[in-house]
Design an enzyme around this catalytic site. Structure first.
Site, PDB file in Angstrom:
ATOM      1  N   ASP A  79      33.554  45.707  34.147  1.00  0.00           N
ATOM      2  CA  ASP A  79      34.186  45.375  32.886  1.00  0.00           C
ATOM      3  C   ASP A  79      33.202  45.711  31.767  1.00  0.00           C
ATOM      4  O   ASP A  79      32.000  45.840  32.010  1.00  0.00           O
ATOM      5  CB  ASP A  79      34.533  43.883  32.875  1.00  0.00           C
ATOM      6  CG  ASP A  79      35.070  43.411  31.547  1.00  0.00           C
ATOM      7  OD1 ASP A  79      36.040  44.019  31.051  1.00  0.00           O
ATOM      8  OD2 ASP A  79      34.518  42.434  30.997  1.00  0.00           O
ATOM      9  N   ASP A  81      33.359  44.454  27.881  1.00  0.00           N
ATOM     10  CA  ASP A  81      33.039  43.410  26.920  1.00  0.00           C
ATOM     11  C   ASP A  81      32.515  42.154  27.603  1.00  0.00           C
ATOM     12  O   ASP A  81      33.147  41.604  28.502  1.00  0.00           O
ATOM     13  CB  ASP A  81      34.283  43.055  26.095  1.00  0.00           C
ATOM     14  CG  ASP A  81      34.680  44.171  25.146  1.00  0.00           C
ATOM     15  OD1 ASP A  81      33.808  44.635  24.397  1.00  0.00           O
ATOM     16  OD2 ASP A  81      35.859  44.574  25.168  1.00  0.00           O
ATOM     17  N   GLU A 123      50.003  36.107  27.058  1.00  0.00           N
ATOM     18  CA  GLU A 123      49.224  36.727  28.128  1.00  0.00           C
ATOM     19  C   GLU A 123      48.714  35.694  29.124  1.00  0.00           C
ATOM     20  O   GLU A 123      48.626  35.959  30.326  1.00  0.00           O
ATOM     21  CB  GLU A 123      48.041  37.493  27.518  1.00  0.00           C
ATOM     22  CG  GLU A 123      47.157  38.186  28.545  1.00  0.00           C
ATOM     23  CD  GLU A 123      45.994  38.900  27.900  1.00  0.00           C
ATOM     24  OE1 GLU A 123      45.235  39.577  28.632  1.00  0.00           O
ATOM     25  OE2 GLU A 123      45.827  38.802  26.668  1.00  0.00           O
ATOM     26  N   SER A 191      38.481  49.094  30.999  1.00  0.00           N
ATOM     27  CA  SER A 191      38.782  48.349  29.782  1.00  0.00           C
ATOM     28  C   SER A 191      40.235  48.572  29.403  1.00  0.00           C
ATOM     29  O   SER A 191      40.753  49.683  29.515  1.00  0.00           O
ATOM     30  CB  SER A 191      37.872  48.792  28.630  1.00  0.00           C
ATOM     31  OG  SER A 191      38.262  48.179  27.417  1.00  0.00           O
ATOM     32  N   ASP A 280      33.307  39.299  33.785  1.00  0.00           N
ATOM     33  CA  ASP A 280      33.005  37.997  33.186  1.00  0.00           C
ATOM     34  C   ASP A 280      34.189  37.048  33.259  1.00  0.00           C
ATOM     35  O   ASP A 280      34.089  35.905  32.800  1.00  0.00           O
ATOM     36  CB  ASP A 280      32.564  38.161  31.724  1.00  0.00           C
ATOM     37  CG  ASP A 280      33.689  38.586  30.798  1.00  0.00           C
ATOM     38  OD1 ASP A 280      33.822  37.991  29.711  1.00  0.00           O
ATOM     39  OD2 ASP A 280      34.436  39.512  31.156  1.00  0.00           O
TER      40      ASP A 280
END
Length: 341
Positions: A79, A81, A123, A191, A280
């Site tokens: 990932d 960010d 979401e 991403s 994360d």
């Protein structure tokens, strides 16, 4: 024999936490029960306390399996960010590659923010079925991309947005990428954002390219004047960010001017059936969906809400780094995976 594990259960755990108030904005959590050291000095408790392994034996078995198969069977899936980038910068929450973009006309920034405020709760809604939620995410991404085109986004605006952004990589990212590049181990950065922004962040913050790094994300098409006119291929959103989207990948050095070509095409990447996965969020574990992997070591960077989230993270991931940790322990882990002995 496959080392795939569908769920790791941690038995007989009674963790003990102490907290130190480091400054006004964050609390640093020391985990002083079942920590396990990877690449940490044993006489440095502050470093050792920032990595947690729920099942030591399982991790050692996975390390042995990947080492035995050799580097030519390994790929890294990451990932972007707050995994490759830092969570905190000078005591403030760093920006994401999604949030840093500013268009020339601020009206369109406001419209994109309105979409975020409407769709983001959907979401994560527990009452919406996955099929309906997928449609909503496609709708959200489609409207956002349309606003970028309508607002006349330019590549110059992307460069300026990155230059003004509060975003930085974790210490050790360059060394990790260099180590993997030297051994021709591909790195796929997944991403649901915009590949062109991620590439510009890499360009401005790392000042170099890596032949083994590919961005699996939404890619823009600019006209001769540098103005956005369309997007390439199928939209990648938060619910399809996995190896099924690999055909969307493009080598990082395409944008950065390296003409030698990538070290692995998509087919050969899929033949690399051992995976080191970095994320994360627990949802990042889905990035390896679509790959019939044999052994996967999953590593999490748990940056916030550590007391509430550590138990679930240590069950879901093989290794959990705490407190916005640097990459040095991961560099040591990768060196172990690639060692001959």
């Amino acid at each position: 024999m496959s080392n795939r594990v569908q769920g790791t259960i941690i038995n007989n755990i009674s963790p003990c936490f102490t907290t130190v108030r480091k400054h006004r904005f964050t609390r640093r959590v020391w985990f002083n029960s079942y920590h396990y050291q990877i690449g940490m000095e044993r006489n440095d408790i502050s470093k050792a306390s920032e990595v947690v392994v729920g099942d030591r034996e399982l991790l050692q078995n996975k390390i042995a399996a990947i080492r035995s198969a050799g580097p030519h069977k390994l790929q890294v899936i990451a990932d972007f960010d707050r995994t490759l980038t830092r969570y905190l910068i000078n005591g403030q929450t760093g920006q994401s590659s999604h949030g840093l973009l500013r268009q020339e006309n601020p009206e369109f920034d406001a419209k994109r923010q309105q979409l975020y405020e409407y769709y983001h709760p959907l979401e994560f809604s527990p009452t919406i079925q996955i099929e309906e939620k997928t449609k909503l995410m496609e709708e959200w991404w489609g409207k956002t991309h349309a606003l970028l085109i309508e607002g006349g986004l330019t590549y110059d605006a992307i460069k300026q947005s990155v230059a003004n952004a509060t975003i930085a990589f974790r210490e050790g990212v360059v060394e990790l990428f260099e180590f993997l590049e030297e051994r021709d181990i591909p790195v796929l950065i997944f991403s649901a954002g915009l590949a062109d922004i991620i590439e510009e962040v890499l360009r401005q913050k790392l000042h170099r390219s890596f032949k083994n790094v590919k961005i699996v994300s939404n890619r823009m098409v600019f006209d001769s004047e540098g103005r956005l006119v369309s997007f390439k291929g199928k939209t990648i959103h938060s619910l399809n960010k996995n190896e099924h989207a690999l055909d969307m990948a493009a080598p990082l050095h395409d944008r950065l001017g390296d003409i030698d070509g990538s070290t692995d095409d998509n087919a050969s990447v899929k033949r690399r059936t051992n995976v080191l996965l970095l994320g994360d969020h627990i949802g990042d574990l889905g990035m390896s969906d679509g790959l019939n992997y044999e052994t996967r070591i999953s590593v999490a960077f748990l940056n916030d809400n550590i007391e509430k989230s550590l138990r679930s993270y240590s069950k879901a991931f093989d290794v959990v780094y705490l407190n916005d940790a640097p990459m040095w322990g991961l560099v040591k882990l990768v060196s172990q995976l690639c060692s001959a002995g």
